[in-house]
Design an enzyme around this catalytic site. Structure first.
Site, PDB file in Angstrom:
ATOM      1  N   VAL A  11       0.788  -1.172   0.089  1.00  0.00           N
ATOM      2  CA  VAL A  11       0.153  -0.014   0.030  1.00  0.00           C
ATOM      3  C   VAL A  11       0.935   1.195   0.097  1.00  0.00           C
ATOM      4  O   VAL A  11       0.661   2.169  -0.657  1.00  0.00           O
ATOM      5  CB  VAL A  11      -0.832   0.022   1.379  1.00  0.00           C
ATOM      6  CG1 VAL A  11      -1.677   1.312   1.345  1.00  0.00           C
ATOM      7  CG2 VAL A  11      -1.743  -1.026   1.093  1.00  0.00           C
ATOM      8  N   ASN A 208     -14.888  -4.439   2.409  1.00  0.00           N
ATOM      9  CA  ASN A 208     -14.260  -5.885   2.115  1.00  0.00           C
ATOM     10  C   ASN A 208     -15.000  -6.806   2.471  1.00  0.00           C
ATOM     11  O   ASN A 208     -15.320  -8.022   1.993  1.00  0.00           O
ATOM     12  CB  ASN A 208     -12.878  -5.850   2.864  1.00  0.00           C
ATOM     13  CG  ASN A 208     -11.741  -5.349   1.752  1.00  0.00           C
ATOM     14  OD1 ASN A 208     -12.249  -4.569   0.786  1.00  0.00           O
ATOM     15  ND2 ASN A 208     -10.528  -5.493   2.163  1.00  0.00           N
ATOM     16  N   ALA A 252     -18.832 -17.752  -8.995  1.00  0.00           N
ATOM     17  CA  ALA A 252     -18.390 -18.831  -8.193  1.00  0.00           C
ATOM     18  C   ALA A 252     -17.299 -19.498  -8.345  1.00  0.00           C
ATOM     19  O   ALA A 252     -16.836 -19.548  -9.558  1.00  0.00           O
ATOM     20  CB  ALA A 252     -19.702 -19.605  -8.287  1.00  0.00           C
ATOM     21  N   CYS A 260      -6.157  -9.699   2.069  1.00  0.00           N
ATOM     22  CA  CYS A 260      -6.881  -8.798   2.595  1.00  0.00           C
ATOM     23  C   CYS A 260      -8.449  -9.416   2.972  1.00  0.00           C
ATOM     24  O   CYS A 260      -8.613  -9.430   4.192  1.00  0.00           O
ATOM     25  CB  CYS A 260      -7.390  -7.635   1.471  1.00  0.00           C
ATOM     26  SG  CYS A 260      -6.173  -6.755   1.133  1.00  0.00           S
TER      27      CYS A 260
HETATM   28  C1  UDX Z   1      -9.200  -6.719  -2.086  1.00  0.00           C
HETATM   29  C2  UDX Z   1     -10.253  -5.538  -2.426  1.00  0.00           C
HETATM   30  O1  UDX Z   1     -10.882  -5.866  -3.628  1.00  0.00           O
HETATM   31  C3  UDX Z   1      -9.512  -4.254  -2.355  1.00  0.00           C
HETATM   32  O2  UDX Z   1     -10.288  -2.978  -2.381  1.00  0.00           O
HETATM   33  C4  UDX Z   1      -8.655  -3.974  -0.992  1.00  0.00           C
HETATM   34  O3  UDX Z   1      -8.117  -2.838  -0.845  1.00  0.00           O
HETATM   35  C5  UDX Z   1      -7.835  -5.270  -0.804  1.00  0.00           C
HETATM   36  O4  UDX Z   1      -8.596  -6.420  -0.845  1.00  0.00           O
HETATM   37  P1  UDX Z   1      -7.499  -8.126  -3.359  1.00  0.00           P
HETATM   38  O5  UDX Z   1      -7.475  -8.921  -2.268  1.00  0.00           O
HETATM   39  O6  UDX Z   1      -6.344  -7.655  -4.420  1.00  0.00           O
HETATM   40  O7  UDX Z   1      -8.341  -6.706  -3.280  1.00  0.00           O
HETATM   41  O8  UDX Z   1      -8.254  -8.969  -4.498  1.00  0.00           O
HETATM   42  P2  UDX Z   1      -9.929  -8.884  -5.217  1.00  0.00           P
HETATM   43  O9  UDX Z   1      -9.565  -8.718  -6.872  1.00  0.00           O
HETATM   44  O10 UDX Z   1     -10.691  -8.035  -4.721  1.00  0.00           O
HETATM   45  O11 UDX Z   1     -10.243 -10.509  -5.146  1.00  0.00           O
HETATM   46  C6  UDX Z   1     -10.387 -11.031  -3.958  1.00  0.00           C
HETATM   47  C7  UDX Z   1     -10.607 -12.467  -3.822  1.00  0.00           C
HETATM   48  O12 UDX Z   1     -11.879 -12.907  -4.155  1.00  0.00           O
HETATM   49  C8  UDX Z   1      -9.676 -13.135  -4.745  1.00  0.00           C
HETATM   50  O13 UDX Z   1      -9.121 -14.583  -4.348  1.00  0.00           O
HETATM   51  C9  UDX Z   1     -10.532 -13.635  -6.108  1.00  0.00           C
HETATM   52  O14 UDX Z   1     -10.201 -14.928  -6.620  1.00  0.00           O
HETATM   53  C10 UDX Z   1     -11.745 -13.596  -5.377  1.00  0.00           C
HETATM   54  N1  UDX Z   1     -13.135 -13.706  -6.237  1.00  0.00           N
HETATM   55  C11 UDX Z   1     -13.086 -12.332  -6.674  1.00  0.00           C
HETATM   56  C12 UDX Z   1     -14.111 -14.593  -6.398  1.00  0.00           C
HETATM   57  O15 UDX Z   1     -13.763 -15.658  -5.994  1.00  0.00           O
HETATM   58  N2  UDX Z   1     -15.206 -14.208  -7.074  1.00  0.00           N
HETATM   59  C13 UDX Z   1     -15.521 -13.064  -7.804  1.00  0.00           C
HETATM   60  O16 UDX Z   1     -16.343 -12.974  -8.150  1.00  0.00           O
HETATM   61  C14 UDX Z   1     -14.416 -12.047  -7.440  1.00  0.00           C
END
Ligand code: UDX
Length: 432
Positions: A11, A208, A252, A260
């Site tokens: 960050v 989140n 899904a 995070c």
């Molecule tokens: C997240 C938040 O989006 C961001 O705003 C915050 O600051 C940090 O945490 P990040 O962890 O980088 O960001 O990943 P993100 O793209 O949000 O995906 C999170 C997880 O959800 C991933 O493991 C992804 O595979 C999963 N996911 C996402 C799903 O399983 N299905 C979805 O439809 C979307």
């Protein structure tokens, strides 16, 4: 403006280099002097598209520099962002030791008015504690303000998330603090949510948690789909077209991982408990997320029967595409579970193989590409949906596999097409 960012992790580095790109003079500080020495030479400790270029060009323009001295950072800036880590303690609570340390360090060095901004994800009421800590340890009689300005950066697209945010959340308790932050962010022309510090802190945890719950919701629906022969991808389209729901975060699959969501949900559940509220909804979201991996493993067992001595090919190791981050990556847990049952694993990931090697060791055969993974494997598992896996030559894949079986943990392949090509195809919550 003169800005300093304390904590040059993910960050901190993204925030610092983006503020420099907007024309500010930025110092990124960190107590890890090895990291700082590396950064001064242009060695970026994380993989984030575009970050290296941004760091290098702003260093060259003398808008960005690195220091291992918090004192220097405090003395030479008007605004100080705290972007240190808040890892999970064993009970799920956020460990705020680094935040407290930085607050004391700032207090000892303050020599005039400063705005101190929490950027790290912290539990509600951390701002109050930071303020009290600074007031307790301050050496000179100077004024200061505290603000909360949570980040919403996604790994893999953090720079574009910073430059084009959906909104900027600013939690303040004075006009001076508000004016500084509004001015600092004005070049981004993004909607501003200006509120009190506690509400700003809550917006981050609530966002989140909401997104993680949305993923668990569609994963729960995928389970029902399988029971009745419906298709979760089509259900998600039908749900997402309702503007009140929206189409994103309705894929899904193997559930959420990363640094995070799992950590923030744990922290939010614990802080809620401390405040006297049992956040059952989030506990259920966490449980569903965990069950998706067990569900995927049961699909592999259903297809292969005995796992002992079966060759299993795994595509994707990072927790999501476009990052080398394997923290809480479903792939790691799945591979370890398969190994316990005696399966032999071959794996490939475009960017996280070194990190995965450090965790999984020699028992996994790390391959040079997806096709090497397929060679002589009894089945192919798609775990992380990197773009390059979407465009595989499936005729070649079929020839290489010992048996044409694909188990798709992210629903990226079209099952009708796969079956036409002669594969046994298993997705998550798909109509057969
Ligand atoms: C997240 C938040 O989006 C961001 O705003 C915050 O600051 C940090 O945490 P990040 O962890 O980088 O960001 O990943 P993100 O793209 O949000 O995906 C999170 C997880 O959800 C991933 O493991 C992804 O595979 C999963 N996911 C996402 C799903 O399983 N299905 C979805 O439809 C979307």
């Amino acid at each position: 403006m003169n800005i300093s960012i304390i904590g040059s992790g993910y960050v901190g580095l993204v925030t610092g280099s983006c503020f420099a790109e907007l024309g500010n003079r930025v110092i990124c500080a960190d107590n890890d002097s090895k990291k700082i020495e590396g950064l001064k030479k242009g060695i970026i400790p994380i993989y984030e598209p575009g970050l290296k270029e941004l760091v290098m060009s702003n260093m060259k323009k003398k808008r960005l520099r690195f220091s291992s001295s918090v004192k220097e950072a405090v003395l030479e800036s008007e605004v100080i962002f705290i972007a240190v880590g808040t890892p999970s303690l064993e009970n799920g609570e956020a460990d705020l030791t680094y935040i407290e340390n930085v607050a004391r360090n700032i207090a000892q060095n303050l020599n005039g008015y400063r705005l101190i901004v929490e950027k790290s994800t912290v539990p509600v009421e951390t701002g109050k504690w930071v303020k009290q800590t600074i007031a307790t340890y301050i050496k000179r009689k100077v004024k200061f303000d505290i603000a909360s300005n949570p980040e919403f950066l996604r790994e893999g697209q953090a720079i574009s998330d910073f430059m084009h945010p959906d909104r900027i959340v600013i939690g303040v308790e004075s006009k001076a603090a508000r004016d500084i932050l509004v001015n600092l962010y004005s070049p981004l022309k993004a909607p501003l949510v200006i509120t009190d510090i506690k509400s700003a802190e809550l917006i981050k945890h609530a966002s989140n948690s909401f997104l993680a719950t949305k993923i668990s919701f569609i994963n729960a629906i995928s389970r029902i789909c399988e029971k009745v022969g419906a298709d979760v991808v089509e259900v998600a389209v039908g749900l997402g077209l309702d503007k009140r729901i929206g189409p994103s975060f309705l894929n899904a699959g193997l559930g959420y991982g990363g640094s995070c969501f799992p950590k923030d949900l744990d922290a939010f559940v614990t802080i809620s408990e401390k405040l006297g509220y049992d956040f059952g909804l989030l506990k259920a979201a966490r449980q569903i997320n965990q069950e998706q991996k067990a569900f995927f493993l049961s699909k592999i067992r259903d297809a292969l029967w005995i796992l002992k001595d079966k060759n299993v090919g795994v595509l994707g190791l990072s927790f999501k595409p476009n990052t080398d981050d394997i923290r809480n990556a479903p792939a790691i847990e799945i591979i370890q579970a398969l190994q316990i049952e005696g399966a032999k694993i071959k794996a490939y990931d475009p960017s996280s193989m070194d990190k995965a090697k450090a965790v999984l060791g020699k028992k996994v055969k790390f391959c040079k590409d997806a096709y090497e993974v397929c060679r002589d494997s009894d089945c192919l598992l798609l775990v992380t949906e990197w773009d390059e896996f979407k465009e595989l030559d499936f005729l070649r894949v079929k020839k290489l596999l010992k048996r044409p079986l694909v188990i798709d943990g992210r629903n990226i392949y079209d099952h009708k097409r796969m079956e036409k090509l002669g594969f046994s195809y298993v997705g998550i919550g798909r109509r057969r």
